[in-house]
Design a protein around this motif. Structure first.
Motif, PDB file in Angstrom:
ATOM      1  N   ASP A 281       0.833  -1.205   0.000  1.00 52.79           N
ATOM      2  CA  ASP A 281       0.000   0.000   0.000  1.00 52.79           C
ATOM      3  C   ASP A 281       0.867   1.254   0.000  1.00 52.79           C
ATOM      4  O   ASP A 281       1.784   1.387   0.811  1.00 52.79           O
ATOM      5  CB  ASP A 281      -0.903  -0.002   1.240  1.00 52.79           C
ATOM      6  CG  ASP A 281      -1.917   1.122   1.223  1.00 52.79           C
ATOM      7  OD1 ASP A 281      -2.394   1.471   0.128  1.00 52.79           O
ATOM      8  OD2 ASP A 281      -2.221   1.645   2.310  1.00 52.79           O
ATOM      9  N   SER A 286      -5.038   4.898  -2.434  1.00 51.83           N
ATOM     10  CA  SER A 286      -6.280   5.315  -1.790  1.00 51.83           C
ATOM     11  C   SER A 286      -6.852   6.585  -2.420  1.00 51.83           C
ATOM     12  O   SER A 286      -7.967   7.001  -2.089  1.00 51.83           O
ATOM     13  CB  SER A 286      -6.046   5.541  -0.288  1.00 51.83           C
ATOM     14  OG  SER A 286      -5.126   6.600  -0.087  1.00 51.83           O
ATOM     15  N   GLY A 291     -10.431   3.050  -5.299  1.00 47.49           N
ATOM     16  CA  GLY A 291      -9.206   2.770  -4.580  1.00 47.49           C
ATOM     17  C   GLY A 291      -8.751   1.341  -4.812  1.00 47.49           C
ATOM     18  O   GLY A 291      -9.555   0.450  -5.095  1.00 47.49           O
ATOM     19  N   THR A 293      -7.383  -2.273  -3.895  1.00 44.44           N
ATOM     20  CA  THR A 293      -7.268  -3.292  -2.847  1.00 44.44           C
ATOM     21  C   THR A 293      -5.810  -3.720  -2.755  1.00 44.44           C
ATOM     22  O   THR A 293      -5.173  -4.024  -3.776  1.00 44.44           O
ATOM     23  CB  THR A 293      -8.154  -4.504  -3.165  1.00 44.44           C
ATOM     24  OG1 THR A 293      -9.530  -4.106  -3.085  1.00 44.44           O
ATOM     25  CG2 THR A 293      -7.908  -5.649  -2.191  1.00 44.44           C
ATOM     26  N   ASP A 296      -1.035  -3.827   3.169  1.00 46.69           N
ATOM     27  CA  ASP A 296      -0.230  -2.849   3.897  1.00 46.69           C
ATOM     28  C   ASP A 296       0.889  -3.597   4.619  1.00 46.69           C
ATOM     29  O   ASP A 296       0.636  -4.461   5.459  1.00 46.69           O
ATOM     30  CB  ASP A 296      -1.111  -2.101   4.896  1.00 46.69           C
ATOM     31  CG  ASP A 296      -0.339  -1.069   5.705  1.00 46.69           C
ATOM     32  OD1 ASP A 296       0.853  -0.838   5.403  1.00 46.69           O
ATOM     33  OD2 ASP A 296      -0.922  -0.503   6.641  1.00 46.69           O
ATOM     34  N   ILE A 332      -6.097  -4.703   2.906  1.00 47.52           N
ATOM     35  CA  ILE A 332      -6.985  -3.541   2.841  1.00 47.52           C
ATOM     36  C   ILE A 332      -7.861  -3.685   1.600  1.00 47.52           C
ATOM     37  O   ILE A 332      -7.363  -3.629   0.471  1.00 47.52           O
ATOM     38  CB  ILE A 332      -6.190  -2.219   2.774  1.00 47.52           C
ATOM     39  CG1 ILE A 332      -5.293  -2.060   4.004  1.00 47.52           C
ATOM     40  CG2 ILE A 332      -7.147  -1.033   2.657  1.00 47.52           C
ATOM     41  CD1 ILE A 332      -4.420  -0.821   3.957  1.00 47.52           C
ATOM     42  N   ARG A 334     -10.491  -2.390  -0.978  1.00 44.68           N
ATOM     43  CA  ARG A 334     -11.068  -1.148  -1.504  1.00 44.68           C
ATOM     44  C   ARG A 334     -11.920  -1.503  -2.727  1.00 44.68           C
ATOM     45  O   ARG A 334     -12.222  -2.660  -2.966  1.00 44.68           O
ATOM     46  CB  ARG A 334      -9.951  -0.150  -1.845  1.00 44.68           C
ATOM     47  CG  ARG A 334      -9.104   0.274  -0.629  1.00 44.68           C
ATOM     48  CD  ARG A 334      -8.207   1.455  -0.976  1.00 44.68           C
ATOM     49  NE  ARG A 334      -7.419   1.900   0.172  1.00 44.68           N
ATOM     50  CZ  ARG A 334      -6.090   1.781   0.262  1.00 44.68           C
ATOM     51  NH1 ARG A 334      -5.413   1.234  -0.740  1.00 44.68           N
ATOM     52  NH2 ARG A 334      -5.448   2.203   1.326  1.00 44.68           N
TER      53      ARG A 334
END
Length: 343
Positions: A281, A286, A291, A293, A296, A332, A334
């Motif tokens: 990430d 973002s 955004g 995916t 992180d 994460i 998105r």
């Protein structure tokens, strides 16, 4: 005498600061270097005089006299990449708090530049080096010369050095599993290398997720490319021309940038026509719509842990056997990933 010579000759010395502050040179040293006792009043007076005179402590000269150093070398591969910038920020935060100075060198991912930088740091008598290694020879040369080394983000071969790594296999497996859970069975993987622990772990995680799900992996969907956004875009173009895929997974943020450029060029709606996921990430992921995916890696934490591990090694607080710390990544989700198209 030249202008530069005059400037050098007029540079204030520790004796100048001592005379103006009404203290001894040794007191100036204690007050400015935060080592040894000096009362608060004396410390503030000396610091005020030093600032007024423009005195800058010569850390290198002090290191040579005392055979000790507070300087730590940090060798990274690409300062333009937000990943490495965040890594260096985490290192610097810990070093500054512990009274150490960071010497940051960008080796551009080139083995020759890396070795040259390592030799320079050795000549500067740094106390230790944190490196994102490009070739195994760098760490070995430093260690052979008595310099403590911590590898950050990746490790090459059996160097015998300490390391702080992201759990790349676990992160890639979770990211791939996320796509599989959405219904994807034709997932293209863009990857730039597998000789480093980073790429090898991410490829292993990609394969493991398919095996656990009972999906036969088409090796033709694993595309090897260069660590370059333009090359990744070209590789994405070839992948989409030659194979049917419903999702693309990029092994790092640079490859994701290239993949996204080609997908947008083709006017493929994300995630309705194709899903895009990426490891690592970084801020732009973002900010785009939708955004991306991603995984992180907690990059700043990797930097912090590398600095803490190196300082502990320098202080002889650890057993001789090298230590590996793995930082757990985090998925994460998105808007760039969704169910595959029905047609």
């Amino acid at each position: 005498m030249t202008g530069d010579s005059k400037k050098q000759a007029s540079r204030p010395t520790v004796q100048d600061v001592a005379r103006e502050a009404g203290v001894s040179p040794s007191t100036v040293s204690r007050a400015l270097h935060t080592r040894g006792y000096a009362s608060r009043e004396v410390r503030e007076r000396v610091q005020a005089v030093a600032q007024r005179l423009g005195y800058v402590p010569n850390h290198m000269a002090r290191n040579l006299r005392s055979r000790t150093s507070t300087a730590i070398g940090v060798l990274i591969s690409d300062l333009r990449n937000p990943f490495y910038a965040d890594l260096a920020a985490g290192v610097e935060e810990v070093l500054r708090a512990e009274g150490h100075q960071m010497i940051l060198v960008n080796d551009n991912g080139d083995p020759d530049e890396e070795m040259h930088a390592a030799e320079t740091l050795l000549a500067m008598q740094v106390a230790g080096v944190i490196v994102t290694p490009v070739a195994a020879g760098c760490s070995k040369m430093l260690q052979d010369n008595g310099i403590h080394v911590v590898c950050a983000d990746r490790r090459l071969g059996r160097t015998g050095s300490d390391a702080v790594l992201s759990d790349n296999k676990a992160g890639a497996q979770e990211l791939t599993q996320h796509l599989i859970d959405l219904g994807h069975e034709r997932i293209g993987l863009l990857i730039d290398e597998t000789k480093w622990s980073t790429g090898a772990g991410r490829l292993s995680g990609f394969r493991a997720a398919h095996e656990i799900a009972g999906i036969d992996l088409d090796d033709d969907l694993i595309v090897y490319t260069s660590f370059d956004a333009d090359a990744a875009r070209q590789s994405t173009r070839e992948l989409l021309n030659d194979h049917h895929v419903t999702a693309i997974m990029a092994a790092n943020n640079v490859l994701a940038q290239g993949a996204l450029a080609e997908i947008k060029h083709r006017r493929l709606r994300i995630p309705h026509k194709i899903s895009l996921a990426a490891y690592d990430d970084v801020p732009w992921m973002s900010l785009v719509q939708p955004g991306i995916t991603t995984v992180d890696q907690h990059t700043v934490d990797i930097g912090r842990s590398a600095a803490q591990l190196l300082l502990a090694r320098i202080r002889d607080e650890l057993p001789a056997r090298h230590r590996t710390i793995r930082v757990a990544p985090r998925l994460i989700v998105r808007g760039s990933t969704g169910s595959p198209p029905r047609n």
